[in-house]
Design a protein around this motif. Structure first.
Motif, PDB file in Angstrom:
ATOM      1  N   ALA A  93       0.839  -1.195   0.000  1.00 53.96           N
ATOM      2  CA  ALA A  93       0.000   0.000   0.000  1.00 53.96           C
ATOM      3  C   ALA A  93       0.877   1.250   0.000  1.00 53.96           C
ATOM      4  O   ALA A  93       2.061   1.195   0.356  1.00 53.96           O
ATOM      5  N   ARG A  94       0.276   2.352  -0.399  1.00 57.52           N
ATOM      6  CA  ARG A  94       0.926   3.666  -0.315  1.00 57.52           C
ATOM      7  C   ARG A  94      -0.151   4.711  -0.122  1.00 57.52           C
ATOM      8  O   ARG A  94      -1.339   4.454  -0.357  1.00 57.52           O
ATOM      9  N   SER A  95       0.250   5.879   0.290  1.00 62.32           N
ATOM     10  CA  SER A  95      -0.680   6.972   0.512  1.00 62.32           C
ATOM     11  C   SER A  95      -1.351   7.381  -0.798  1.00 62.32           C
ATOM     12  O   SER A  95      -0.729   7.343  -1.857  1.00 62.32           O
ATOM     13  N   ALA A  96      -2.598   7.793  -0.715  1.00 64.87           N
ATOM     14  CA  ALA A  96      -3.302   8.287  -1.887  1.00 64.87           C
ATOM     15  C   ALA A  96      -2.991   9.759  -2.132  1.00 64.87           C
ATOM     16  O   ALA A  96      -3.405  10.331  -3.139  1.00 64.87           O
ATOM     17  N   ASP A  97      -2.256  10.383  -1.234  1.00 63.05           N
ATOM     18  CA  ASP A  97      -1.874  11.811  -1.406  1.00 63.05           C
ATOM     19  C   ASP A  97      -0.795  11.979  -2.416  1.00 63.05           C
ATOM     20  O   ASP A  97      -0.023  11.126  -2.707  1.00 63.05           O
TER      21      ASP A  97
END
Length: 57
Positions: A53-57
């Motif tokens: 996963a990673r940030s959606a920002d």
């Protein structure tokens, strides 16, 4: 290199703060590509694949 801004924007529009992917582990696998995009393994697997996963920002 970054995750397509439109994918991150759509995730945020839907109320998510993270985007996810999976890959199969292996010498010629895509792990390095996804790590460069900011994905980090979550410690989970899905049908034998690594979940990241990673940030959606």
């Amino acid at each position: 290199m970054s995750v397509c801004p439109c994918v991150r924007a759509e995730a945020r529009r839907r109320g998510h703060d993270r985007v996810y992917t999976t890959w199969e582990s292996g010498e010629d696998g895509p792990e390095g590509f996804y790590l460069k995009l900011g994905f980090r393994p979550t410690g989970e697997t899905s049908e034998g694949q690594i979940v990241a996963a990673r940030s959606a920002d």
